[in-house]
Enzyme design. Structure first.
Site, PDB file in Angstrom:
ATOM      1  N   VAL A   1       0.266  -1.026 -62.406  1.00  0.00           N
ATOM      2  CA  VAL A   1       0.930  -2.164 -63.041  1.00  0.00           C
ATOM      3  C   VAL A   1       1.871  -2.857 -62.044  1.00  0.00           C
ATOM      4  O   VAL A   1       1.930  -4.085 -61.983  1.00  0.00           O
ATOM      5  CB  VAL A   1       1.683  -1.740 -64.319  1.00  0.00           C
ATOM      6  CG1 VAL A   1       2.397  -2.929 -64.956  1.00  0.00           C
ATOM      7  CG2 VAL A   1       0.710  -1.134 -65.326  1.00  0.00           C
ATOM      8  N   CYS A   2       2.566  -2.077 -61.247  1.00  0.00           N
ATOM      9  CA  CYS A   2       3.459  -2.657 -60.241  1.00  0.00           C
ATOM     10  C   CYS A   2       2.668  -3.476 -59.220  1.00  0.00           C
ATOM     11  O   CYS A   2       3.084  -4.545 -58.794  1.00  0.00           O
ATOM     12  CB  CYS A   2       4.251  -1.566 -59.534  1.00  0.00           C
ATOM     13  SG  CYS A   2       5.346  -0.650 -60.631  1.00  0.00           S
ATOM     14  N   SER A   3       1.520  -2.950 -58.858  1.00  0.00           N
ATOM     15  CA  SER A   3       0.649  -3.633 -57.916  1.00  0.00           C
ATOM     16  C   SER A   3       0.155  -4.956 -58.502  1.00  0.00           C
ATOM     17  O   SER A   3       0.210  -6.008 -57.842  1.00  0.00           O
ATOM     18  CB  SER A   3      -0.525  -2.716 -57.566  1.00  0.00           C
ATOM     19  OG  SER A   3      -1.344  -3.295 -56.596  1.00  0.00           O
TER      20      SER A   3
END
Length: 164
Positions: free
Chosen positions: A58-60
Site C-alpha cells: 500500500v505504501c508503494s
C-alpha cells in the site's frame, strides 16, 4: 489517536495536528543523508505524503500514485516521508523507477514526534497526507483510519488544484 493497523488497534504518540494549525518545523534526511528542514521546502505549497513502510504494497502504491502526479503540479513541492532508512528508500526508488518524488527519512523521529503521528510501538509513522501553505499553515490533512487503506487521492489533489 487510535488507528487500525493489520487488524489491531495502534495509537499515535499524541493528537495529530489539524487544518488551520501551524505545521512545526522538523528535521528529516534526504537521499544524500543530509538534514533537511521542512521549513526550507515552503517556498511554495508542500504536499507531504506519509507512509508507514515504503517496502509494503500500500505504501508503494501511494508513493507511486503521487509520483505520477508530480510532473503536472510544478507549483507544489512533493515529498514522501517514512521511518525507513535513506538506503531503504533509495533502493525502493531505484527498483520502482521513481525519480521525481523527494523521499525523506524520519529515522530520528523528529517529524513524527512534532506532528504527533509516530506510532512508537511499531516505530512507524501513521499513513497520512498533508498540504502545508508557504506560511506553514496546514490547509489539508488526512490521517487514514485503517492504515492498510490508501488515502483519498482525489481530495488532496483537488486541494492542490485549488492552490494553483
Amino acid at each position: 489517536m487510535d488507528l487500525e493497523f493489520k487488524g489491531q488497534t495502534v495509537s499515535t504518540i499524541g493528537t495529530p495536528l489539524s487544518v488551520g494549525d501551524n505545521f512545526p518545523n522538523s528535521t528529516v534526511l534526504n537521499k544524500d543523508n543530509q538534514e533537511v528542514q521542512l521549513k526550507d521546502l515552503l517556498d511554495k505549497p508542500l504536499l507531504i505524503s506519509v507512509v508507514p513502510n515504503i517496502n509494503t504494497s500500500v505504501c508503494s502504491v501511494q508513493t507511486k500514485h503521487f509520483n505520477e502526479e508530480v510532473d503536472g503540479h510544478s507549483a507544489i513541492n512533493f515529498v514522501t516521508i517514512s521511518t525507513n532508512t535513506v538506503e531503504e528508500q533509495s533502493k525502493w526508488c531505484a527498483a520502482e523507477n521513481v525519480k521525481n518524488m523527494q523521499m525523506l527519512s524520519d529515522v530520528k523521529h523528529d517529524f513524527g514526534e512534532k506532528s504527533n503521528i509516530w506510532i512508537k510501538d511499531l516505530d512507524i509513522l501513521a499513513r497520512s497526507v498533508w498540504v502545508v501553505d508557504p506560511n506553514g499553515t496546514i490547509t489539508y490533512s488526512e490521517i487514514v483510519p485503517v492504515q492498510t487503506d490508501e488515502p483519498s487521492y482525489d481530495k488532496v489533489l483537488d486541494q492542490i488544484d485549488q492552490m494553483n
